[in-house]
Scaffold this active site. Structure first.
Site, PDB file in Angstrom:
ATOM      1  N   ARG A 124       0.868  -1.173   0.000  1.00 49.25           N
ATOM      2  CA  ARG A 124       0.000   0.000   0.000  1.00 49.25           C
ATOM      3  C   ARG A 124       0.907   1.225   0.000  1.00 49.25           C
ATOM      4  O   ARG A 124       1.564   1.514   1.003  1.00 49.25           O
ATOM      5  CB  ARG A 124      -0.896  -0.052   1.244  1.00 49.25           C
ATOM      6  N   TYR A 172       4.724   5.426  11.323  1.00 54.64           N
ATOM      7  CA  TYR A 172       5.053   4.030  11.590  1.00 54.64           C
ATOM      8  C   TYR A 172       5.893   3.349  10.511  1.00 54.64           C
ATOM      9  O   TYR A 172       6.242   2.190  10.656  1.00 54.64           O
ATOM     10  CB  TYR A 172       3.771   3.225  11.847  1.00 54.64           C
ATOM     11  N   HIS A 184      -3.381   4.260   4.903  1.00 55.85           N
ATOM     12  CA  HIS A 184      -4.492   3.298   5.004  1.00 55.85           C
ATOM     13  C   HIS A 184      -5.774   3.946   4.486  1.00 55.85           C
ATOM     14  O   HIS A 184      -6.473   3.404   3.640  1.00 55.85           O
ATOM     15  CB  HIS A 184      -4.656   2.848   6.455  1.00 55.85           C
TER      16      HIS A 184
END
Lengths: 388, 326
Positions: free
Chosen positions: A280, A293, A284
């Site tokens: 990805r 992160y 998100h």
């Protein structure tokens, strides 16, 4: 490269080797012998003993076109969210090959159960992309007729749809129909009980369902290591059906493997799990901040595996597409983006009374009562304004 | 078939049989529903007569049972699933609440989900933990679901027929301690509306409203009160979603007093909703506050204590006396 918990770093007598394997798999997917690949990141065709495919130049251009238009649609939706036209958007950036490859493997009678990110699969099914935007704009919770395109509504609760897919496939088997179901979910959903239960049910009833897990490495901020200690495709073995890992950024491999799995299902050989190893590229959703992160280096590494770029390299090098093709596609992309933008801005808010519509098919006394009370309440404002 | 006397569980069996015979799309699914005929033998003989393809023994996974039933319904089938016991519905609660209840609305009416979830519920049979609960309010609270519970064999037969025929998902709570109670079932009759409450005993002084396993207790209480010269009307609600407030209202307008009885905890239960609505509707008719009798705000107790937890004749009559004392 990835976020690893302290626990995972602790040397442990058992499980340590498995842990290393999982990390290596993530670092060097190409090096894994189990990864099915038919088109390298450099745009080279490679052979695979089990999954041969020989697309025509026109088919190759078609796959390229699908991926480019899907990416453009996705980019436009992200922009619309930034401009306040959509409340949220779940981008598929980076997953075009997984979705177009698997989506183009479907027959008309097959049925798709998506998560909420399968914009490319919807495209392959002929769903008008503007239909996908209603729920993100907040005018409905889906709203399209799943049976028009054999493409079920988006499902936001993680993994729920894999059971619906399995049940639908059980129905196909009962009907003796020549069709199969393709169920999408992500690496995060693989931790859900519903996914495990769908594996159990589909295996027990030999249901014609293909599970297509897009392992995009991150479930919001949780890396795959937080979901599993074995490669996801290997889970299938424990349920009694085959699993295979495919290069999810390779549209040809995704197409070939999904075709084979669907054919297998259609001919009564039961379920199969495909793990599309992909990434990805974006957040998100538009509410997410992946810089918290994951490292920029990680994304840069995956940019070298871009699914669209590698097919373009092939098309150009083999002389399968000329400048006119790319220019025309650019114009088509612009037109699609404009159509989507205009459609979203023109999307009317639902009527107030829609609150009371469609909760039940057969009606419900409480809904009738509340509808009447609300209508009376709304009407009281009109009466007041008119000074009656 | 004409009228015949049968037990509540046999009536459900007969109803399922009729449904399987009359519509090839009807399926029975659940744990142990096939060869065993269900742990209560409610599905006895159905797999033998209709085959494993129609009466399906499932893996022991409640979310899977409901989730796959949703998929089968999307394919055009009409699954009737059995959750073996009340307390085991919770693994399926997510599928029921987030998926089954909402899909019709999410599709703007394009998708219909004619799924019936049968749940044997309630206590009084000396069972172990998780086998005696009454979670109906948790389902009635969810828009998109219909929740019903028969109290006698005739309703058990007909309400299940109507639930299977409905295009909405229906949670069908079976009062398991009444499974063996017999009453007349006319399988040729024309049933009344599925969600209509019914006055099962007329009276003038107070209305007792109950459903499922508590209807018998309410009737027994009314009979006992009659010996003391009190005239108690008993209303069998039959449906918890929707609730037939009109019938309760008409009754309370006659009697002026209402006591609601159910096994489920009183707090935020079906009785709370009825008390609130009836107070709104009947404020000037009420001679006493609406009282509720039910379970306590505690986990369902071990079976040696369940007689204290469940509303029995004495607790119901105590509430009747309190209401009449105003």
């Amino acid at each position: 490269m990835t976020v690893e918990s302290t626990a995972a770093r602790k040397p442990r007598r058992s499980g340590a080797k498995r842990s290393t394997t999982a990390r290596d798999a993530k670092k060097q997917p190409e090096g894994q012998t189990e990864l099915v690949q038919l088109l390298t990141p450099e745009g080279e065709r490679v052979e695979h003993p089990e999954y041969a495919i020989d697309p025509t130049p026109e088919e190759l251009r078609g796959l390229y076109r699908d991926m480019v238009l899907t990416r453009r649609f996705d980019a436009e939706a992200t922009t619309l969210q930034r401009q306040g036209e959509l409340g949220l958007w779940a981008s598929l950036l980076g997953q075009e090959a997984a979705q177009i490859g698997s989506g183009r493997a479907l027959h008309d009678d097959d049925y798709v159960f998506p998560t909420y990110r399968e914009h490319g699969v919807a495209w392959c099914r002929g769903v008008d992309p503007t239909n996908l935007l209603g729920m993100f704009r907040g005018v409905n919770h889906g709203g399209w007729d799943p049976n028009s395109n054999n493409f079920h509504l988006y499902t936001i609760v993680i993994g729920s749809q894999t059971l619906h897919a399995t049940g639908y496939a059980m129905g196909i088997a009962k009907d003796g129909a020549d069709a199969a179901v393709l169920a999408y979910f992500g690496d995060g959903a693989s931790s859900q009980g519903d996914v495990a239960e769908s594996f159990t049910f589909s295996a027990v009833y030999n249901a014609p369902v293909v599970f297509f897990c897009q392992n995009n490495q991150w479930a919001i901020s949780e890396p795959t290591e937080k979901q599993t200690r074995v490669p996801l495709y290997q889970r299938a073995q424990g349920y009694g059906f085959p699993g295979v890992r495919v290069d999810g950024n390779d549209v040809l491999a995704c197409l070939a493997v999904t075709k084979a799995a669907l054919e297998r299902a259609r001919t009564g050989q039961g379920p199969m799990l495909i793990e599309a190893f992909t990434y990805r590229m974006g957040a998100h959703t538009t509410s997410d901040d992946p810089t918290r992160y994951r490292s920029p280096e990680e994304r840069e590494l995956w940019e070298t595996k871009d699914p669209i770029l590698r097919l373009r390299t092939l098309l150009t090098r083999e002389g399968l597409a000329d400048d006119a093709f790319f220019a025309e596609l650019e114009r088509e992309s612009d037109a699609l983006a404009k159509r989507v933008r205009d459609a979203v801005r023109a999307m009317p808010d639902p009527d107030d009374m829609a609150l009371f519509e469609h909760t039940y098919a057969d009606g419900h006394a409480l809904v009738d009562e509340e509808r009447a009370q609300f209508a009376e309440y709304q009407a009281s404002f009109v009466t007041a304004e008119e000074g009656i | 078939m004409a009228a015949e006397k049968m037990s509540l569980s046999k009536a459900i069996n007969a109803s399922l049989r009729t449904a399987l015979e009359s519509d090839p799309k009807v399926l029975i699914m659940g744990e142990d529903v096939g060869k065993l005929g269900g742990v209560f033998r409610v599905t006895d003989g159905l797999q033998k007569d209709f085959g494993e393809d129609r009466v399906i023994d499932t893996p022991l996974a409640e979310s899977g049972i409901v989730g796959t039933a949703i998929g089968l319904a999307l394919r055009g089938y009409r699954p009737v699933v059995e959750i073996q016991f009340d307390g085991f519905v919770f693994p399926a609660y997510d599928q029921i609440v987030t998926q089954l209840a909402k899909m019709h609305a999410r599709s703007l009416g394009k998708v219909k989900l004619p799924v019936v979830v049968r749940i044997p519920y309630g206590g009084g049979i000396g069972a172990v933990e998780h086998h005696s609960e009454s979670p109906e309010a948790l389902f009635a609270h969810v828009a998109g679901l219909k929740v019903i519970s028969p109290a006698n064999a005739s309703d058990a037969y007909w309400m299940l027929q109507q639930a299977i025929g409905s295009d909405d998902p229906v949670i069908y709570f079976e009062p398991k301690r009444r499974y063996h109670d017999k009453s007349e079932v006319d399988t040729a009759a024309i049933p009344g509306p599925l969600h209509a409450a019914r006055v099962v005993r007329p009276g003038a002084d107070l209305t007792l409203a109950a459903y499922g396993p508590m209807v018998k207790v309410a009737l027994d209480a009314a009979a006992a009160a009659a010996e003391e010269g009190k005239s108690i009307e008993v209303v069998d609600l039959r449906s918890m979603s929707p609730i037939d407030f009109d019938t309760i209202q008409r009754s309370v307008e006659r009697t002026g007093r209402l006591v609601v009885v159910h096994e489920a905890p009183v707090f935020l239960g079906t009785g709370s909703e009825i008390a609130a609505r009836i107070t709104e509707r009947c404020f000037y008719h009420l001679e006493a506050p609406v009282l509720r009798v039910g379970g306590f705000h505690s986990p369902y107790p071990p079976s040696r204590l369940e007689d204290e937890y469940l509303p029995g004749l004495d607790r119901v009559l105590d509430a009747v006396d309190r209401a009449l004392a105003y």
